[in-house]
Write an enzyme that holds these catalytic residues in place. Structure first.
Site, PDB file in Angstrom:
ATOM      1  CG  HIS A 161     -33.617  10.509  44.346  1.00 26.28           C
ATOM      2  ND1 HIS A 161     -34.196  11.471  43.561  1.00 26.28           N
ATOM      3  CD2 HIS A 161     -34.389   9.419  44.216  1.00 26.28           C
ATOM      4  CE1 HIS A 161     -35.251  10.979  42.970  1.00 26.28           C
ATOM      5  NE2 HIS A 161     -35.400   9.725  43.336  1.00 26.28           N
ATOM      6  NE  ARG A 198     -34.661  25.177  41.709  1.00 30.41           N
ATOM      7  CZ  ARG A 198     -34.419  24.013  42.334  1.00 30.41           C
ATOM      8  NH1 ARG A 198     -33.815  23.031  41.701  1.00 30.41           N
ATOM      9  NH2 ARG A 198     -34.782  23.822  43.575  1.00 30.41           N
ATOM     10  CB  SER A 215     -52.663   2.269  49.763  1.00 30.59           C
ATOM     11  OG  SER A 215     -51.771   2.670  48.767  1.00 30.59           O
ATOM     12  CB  THR A 246     -44.026   5.360  39.994  1.00 34.72           C
ATOM     13  OG1 THR A 246     -42.732   5.374  40.593  1.00 34.72           O
ATOM     14  CG2 THR A 246     -44.830   6.507  40.549  1.00 34.72           C
ATOM     15  CB  SER A 297     -35.623  14.917  65.554  1.00 32.14           C
ATOM     16  OG  SER A 297     -36.986  14.700  65.361  1.00 32.14           O
ATOM     17  CB  SER A 298     -35.227  12.190  61.041  1.00 35.74           C
ATOM     18  OG  SER A 298     -35.885  13.358  60.680  1.00 35.74           O
ATOM     19  CD1 TRP A 328     -34.527  22.948  48.153  1.00 33.93           C
ATOM     20  CD2 TRP A 328     -34.105  21.292  49.594  1.00 33.93           C
ATOM     21  NE1 TRP A 328     -34.730  21.764  47.501  1.00 33.93           N
ATOM     22  CE2 TRP A 328     -34.483  20.725  48.360  1.00 33.93           C
ATOM     23  CE3 TRP A 328     -33.801  20.431  50.651  1.00 33.93           C
ATOM     24  CZ2 TRP A 328     -34.550  19.343  48.145  1.00 33.93           C
ATOM     25  CZ3 TRP A 328     -33.863  19.062  50.434  1.00 33.93           C
ATOM     26  CH2 TRP A 328     -34.230  18.530  49.195  1.00 33.93           C
ATOM     27  CG  HIS A 353     -32.212  11.701  38.827  1.00 32.69           C
ATOM     28  ND1 HIS A 353     -33.035  10.651  39.063  1.00 32.69           N
ATOM     29  CD2 HIS A 353     -32.433  12.554  39.846  1.00 32.69           C
ATOM     30  CE1 HIS A 353     -33.723  10.856  40.163  1.00 32.69           C
ATOM     31  NE2 HIS A 353     -33.377  12.001  40.656  1.00 32.69           N
ATOM     32  CG  HIS A 354     -31.287  15.379  41.945  1.00 32.07           C
ATOM     33  ND1 HIS A 354     -32.489  16.029  42.081  1.00 32.07           N
ATOM     34  CD2 HIS A 354     -31.486  14.128  42.422  1.00 32.07           C
ATOM     35  CE1 HIS A 354     -33.372  15.214  42.635  1.00 32.07           C
ATOM     36  NE2 HIS A 354     -32.795  14.054  42.850  1.00 32.07           N
ATOM     37  CG  ASP A 384     -47.497   4.326  73.646  1.00 35.55           C
ATOM     38  OD1 ASP A 384     -46.879   4.846  72.694  1.00 35.55           O
ATOM     39  OD2 ASP A 384     -47.982   4.974  74.584  1.00 35.55           O
ATOM     40  CE  LYS A 404     -47.544   2.665  45.999  1.00 27.66           C
ATOM     41  NZ  LYS A 404     -47.458   1.386  46.707  1.00 27.66           N
ATOM     42  CE1 TYR A 435     -39.655   7.846  44.611  1.00 26.52           C
ATOM     43  CE2 TYR A 435     -37.386   8.592  44.739  1.00 26.52           C
ATOM     44  CZ  TYR A 435     -38.512   8.283  43.995  1.00 26.52           C
ATOM     45  OH  TYR A 435     -38.483   8.444  42.645  1.00 26.52           O
ATOM     46  CG  HIS A 465     -40.784  27.966  50.590  1.00 27.25           C
ATOM     47  ND1 HIS A 465     -42.047  27.817  51.117  1.00 27.25           N
ATOM     48  CD2 HIS A 465     -40.782  27.262  49.425  1.00 27.25           C
ATOM     49  CE1 HIS A 465     -42.773  27.071  50.296  1.00 27.25           C
ATOM     50  NE2 HIS A 465     -42.028  26.713  49.273  1.00 27.25           N
ATOM     51  CD  GLU A 514     -35.921  14.303  53.196  1.00 22.80           C
ATOM     52  OE1 GLU A 514     -35.348  13.474  53.927  1.00 22.80           O
ATOM     53  OE2 GLU A 514     -36.893  14.987  53.559  1.00 22.80           O
TER      54      GLU A 514
END
Ligand SMILES: [Cu+2]
Lengths: 378, 532
Positions: free
Chosen positions: B258, B455, B273, B333, B174-175, B146, B307-308, B110, B336, B262, B81, B260
């Site tokens: 991390h 979790r 925006s 943040t 790909s990315s 994950w 921080h993870h 293009d 914004k 963002y 998932h 990722e």
């Protein structure tokens, strides 16, 4: 700490319903952290409430402006849009104010974090080792060491029986610690990463193979404190609870002395002569505690991940090979090296059991002495 | 057809650049609009696949006890998932939006590298076919979450982990190719007069995101390559028994992980925006500070990864540093969020579906931001870490955050893509169904998390039962609502009120895509517009 008084005052002012005096007496909150049983867990709880209310306050302020303009500044009311699109002063202001709030929060957080990470000068140590899927507790210097395994029967888990009060949060042998003493936990693991967590102590630390990390607690109230493994550790990650019993020092000392005697008696058992029936009876228990999670109580396993032991060529074949598999495990698979987890008696019993249960009926028996000799020749 | 199109035929009189017919149009696609469409449909398919895994999870957690699946399979569901939603649904959706909209918004004909564009899309179906096939392999699919922490994902992993590693490599390639393309397009192909500080914020958000992708996807590739070596070639990067370090894996993973997060949220900022000013009929407040805030967030995302890992045993000094650095993210943040609110303030607002999703984004993303700030406080994270509180947090920023932004973008630009207006009544219904169910689904997770539910567990203690039941009901409702979304989109593509070029009142004055006809012709801006 100076700030704590203020935080408590703040908490008491805005959240009377959340301020519980003692975690043990109160029913567990279903929606919030609990203040727990130690000074540290109380500090953490206060910090949590402080930051929670700061967030609520900011949220209310920002969202009310937003909702106000969503109601008042609608085109359907015939509003003409304003044309402003920047304001340096305002923008500076809402950059600086959050910074000040953050600094104000960082100060008490730093104090508590340092406190959590100060395990020095402990009165006693406990070594906590995570295994798939159980905890081992060891009291260094006393010879006392045991495993702590989930006690909830699988009938409850599979809904064949009503679930008990402490469903999934009960073990066969809890960790026991004395009250009023600074206890240092030396936390490590043997296979994958686990995480040892007792919410009421504010103690959570990953148990990492190859590392020993330290945390500590000092519990004042005698009682039973329950937690769980917090880091995904494979199949039965959800089924390796942590239960800690805090006892008055005198009671604790008596308990420890009794455990030491029991350990000595166990050691003597290795030289006793065992009958097949005795080994089978003991083996059944050892099997249920240590092996049934993977190989299942009926020996059928859960192929392909976990092979059956019923009719397995190893269980029916050469006993030496059988001992080797159980003692050394199978590296790179879930089959752990039980030589370092179980006593000679338990190893002999469980191997004998596997050779004679579920219709395997080999008829031979493996004695503790065979294990001792295998260990020597290894 | 527009005057712009007529100009095409003059320039290329040898052959006509219409779309190819049939399946060839998609397999050999080099047109940014076609590739954008491919990405969007692929992403939606993955959204449904990842969603069906989530339904299994919520069904098992409906009640205490094991009812439907065994723990082993449950772990495969949580893992797949997460992987499918992050890499298959959210990221490709934003790449699809970038493909469709970046050239239109900067007045380019293009993407800069059309064939590369084709390659970066067509890698994805193979990557995810490989990934999904692991579920049918002996020993099952990836079951280590994950975040695939070693050694659970190496020494103790099922044999299919090798396929997982190759799938991750393919997605990474790909990315990276996609990101190179976005950067090349934005830096080289802007219409005359469009300086960087005149670019629409969606374009800015993607420029920054593309740099993040190029910086961190190779790190992820490094992590999985080290796993591959540990599994097959006898190294011990992450194996303590061989002198390696399991915590090293976490450092490498989160150095990717991390930024990722963002990568998934910055383009959402860009979308919102664009939308809020149009429906508030008022210029975006603080354009420049929006750009700087995004750049600041991107920079900070590289220096907060541990921080993870507050409870993984990193030293006190490390915990203190990562706590302070993480708290800093709240500042840009906050800027914004304040700017969006100030844009709405004293506007003349209407609430069509894109605006509804955008407003919900601002509120619910901010709630996710608040819990993020709470978790930044390291001592309190000792309690939050690895509980459902974390699950609630990142689902708030990813579902009513990133996914709502994608919904907003689809409703906003769909008339431009297919030339028909969607049915506003149905769109609003979809919004309200999603809005209510997403909160019923994720808000109770805060409660069970704080109350102590870890979790990634297939079964739980009895005190967590009520709110898990509620969350499951919300989950099923949210899942069904998305089938309704598919119905609305297909209905719109097949017919409906014709859209004008401008689509939204006053939109012409905001960005260039509203100056071309609806549906946008196959080729646009062959002659670059001039931006004043
Ligand atoms: Cu564990």
């Amino acid at each position: 700490m100076l700030l704590n008084a203020r935080q408590k005052w703040l908490g008491a002012l805005i959240a009377p319903s959340f301020v519980a005096s003692s975690a043990v007496a109160e029913p567990l909150s279903k929606i919030n952290l609990r203040p727990g049983a130690t000074e540290l867990s109380q500090d953490i709880y206060d910090l949590h409430m402080l930051i929670l209310w700061i967030c609520v306050a900011i949220g209310v302020a920002v969202f009310s402006v937003m909702i106000y303009s969503m109601i008042a500044h609608r085109k359907s009311l015939g509003r003409e849009p304003a044309t402003f699109h920047e304001n340096t002063k305002l923008e500076l202001l809402w950059t600086l104010i959050p910074i000040l709030i953050l600094v104000a929060m960082a100060v008490p957080a730093t104090g508590t974090l340092i406190e959590i990470n100060s395990p020095e000068d402990a009165d006693m140590d406990v070594v906590v080792t995570g295994y798939q899927w159980k905890w081992q507790y060891e009291y260094p210097g006393t010879g006392v060491s045991f495993f702590s395994v989930l006690r909830t029967p699988s009938d409850e888990i599979y809904n064949r029986e009503a679930k008990g009060e402490h469903y999934l949060l009960e073990v066969d042998e809890p960790l026991v610690i004395p009250t009023g003493k600074k206890v240092r936990f030396l936390i490590t693991a043997k296979d994958v990463i686990h995480s040892w967590w007792v919410p009421d102590f504010g103690v959570k630390r990953d148990a990492v193979p190859g590392y020993v990390s330290e945390l500590w607690t000092r519990v004042d109230e005698p009682g039973v404190y329950r937690g769980q493994c917090a880091e995904l550790c494979g199949k039965d990650h959800g089924f390796m609870p942590v239960v800690v019993v805090a006892k008055e020092p005198a009671e604790f000392d008596a308990w420890l002395a009794e455990r030491q005697e029991a350990a000595a008696r166990e050691a003597e058992l290795a030289s006793k002569d065992w009958t097949l029936d005795e080994l089978m009876a003991r083996g059944e228990q050892v099997y249920a505690r240590n092996c049934a999670a993977c190989h299942q109580a009926n020996g059928a396993g859960a192929p392909p991940a976990f092979p059956p032991l019923k009719d397995s060529p190893i269980a029916l074949g050469d006993p030496q090979r059988h001992i080797e598999v159980v003692y050394d495990g199978v590296p790179g698979t879930y089959m752990a090296a039980y030589g370092e987890q179980l006593s000679e008696v338990d190893l002999a019993a469980v191997i004998t059991y596997e050779r004679n249960a579920w219709g395997n009926n080999v008829g031979d028996q493996v004695n503790p002495i065979d294990i001792v000799e295998f260990a020597k020749s290894n | 057809m527009s005057a712009v199109d007529a100009a095409v035929d003059v320039h290329h009189d040898d052959h006509h650049h219409g779309p190819a017919k049939g399946i060839r149009r998609w397999i050999f696609a080099t047109n940014h609009k076609d590739i954008g469409t491919l990405y969007m449909w692929f992403s939606f398919a993955m959204f449904l696949l990842g969603g069906s895994f989530a339904m299994v999870i919520r069904a098992e957690l409906f009640q205490p006890g094991l009812q439907l699946v065994e723990p082993e399979f449950f772990n495969q569901m949580t893992t797949m998932h997460g992987l499918v939603m992050v890499f298959g649904a959210v990221m490709p959706a934003f790449v699809g939006l970038a493909n469709w909209m970046v050239p239109l918004m900067i007045g380019a004909p293009d993407m800069a590298l059309p064939r590369l564009n084709n390659l970066s899309f067509w890698i994805l179906p193979f990557a995810f076919a490989t990934m999904a096939s692991t579920l049918f392999m002996e020993g099952g699919g990836p079951n280590f979450g994950w975040t695939f922490y070693a050694p659970l994902s190496t020494t103790y992993a099922p044999p299919s982990v090798t396929f997982f590693i190759f799938a991750v490599h393919m997605m990474g390639i790909s990315s990276i190719l996609g990101a190179i393309n976005v950067i090349a397009t934005i830096l080289n192909m802007r219409a005359p007069g469009m300086t960087l500080m005149k670019m629409p914020l969606f374009v800015w958000s993607w420029l920054i995101t593309a740099f993040l992708l190029i910086a961190v996807m190779p790190v992820l590739a490094g992590a999985v390559t080290m796993m591959l070596m540990d599994i097959h070639f006898g190294t011990s990067f992450f194996d303590a028994a061989g002198g390696g370090d399991p915590v090293l894996f976490q450092h490498v993973f989160w150095f990717f992980g991390h930024p990722e997060v963002y990568i998934m949220i910055l383009p959402s900022f860009g979308v919102v925006s664009q939308i809020i000013p149009v429906f508030a009929r008022k210029r975006l407040f603080g354009y420049e500070s929006m750009v700087y805030a995004m750049a600041a967030i991107a920079f900070l995302s590289f220096i907060v990864w541990s921080h993870h890992m507050f409870v993984s045993g990193i030293p006190l000094s490390g915990q203190l540093y990562f706590m302070y650095a993480t708290m800093l993210i709240a500042v840009p943040t906050g800027v914004k969020v304040f700017n969006w609110v100030a844009t709405m303030f004293r506007g003349a607002m209407t609430f069509e579906t894109p605006m509804l999703f955008s407003v919900a984004f601002v509120i619910l993303f901010t709630i996710g931001g608040f819990t993020g700030l709470m978790m930044a406080m390291a001592p309190v994270d000792y309690q939050y870490h690895d509980t459902y509180f974390i699950v609630a947090h990142f689902h708030y920023v990813l579902v009513p955050g990133a996914v709502f932004a994608i919904f907003a973008a689809v409703y906003y630009w769909l008339p431009k893509w297919c030339g028909n207006m969607y049915d506003e009544r149905l769109g609003k219904l979809h919004f309200w169904l999603s809005f209510v169910s997403v909160n019923v689904l994720f808000f109770p997770m805060h409660f069970v998390g704080l109350a102590g539910m870890p979790r990634r567990i297939p079964d739980y203690a009895l005190q967590f039962a009520d709110y898990n039941l509620l969350a499951s009901i919300g989950g099923f409702a949210f899942g069904l609502s998305q089938l309704f979304f598919m119905f609305i989109v297909i209905k719109t593509i097949r017919g409906g009120r014709k859209a004008t070029a401008e689509v939204w009142e006053g939109a012409k004055d905001t960005t260039l895509e509203w100056t071309v006809p609806s549906p946008a012709p196959f080729h646009t801006f062959e002659t670059p517009p001039v931006v004043k």
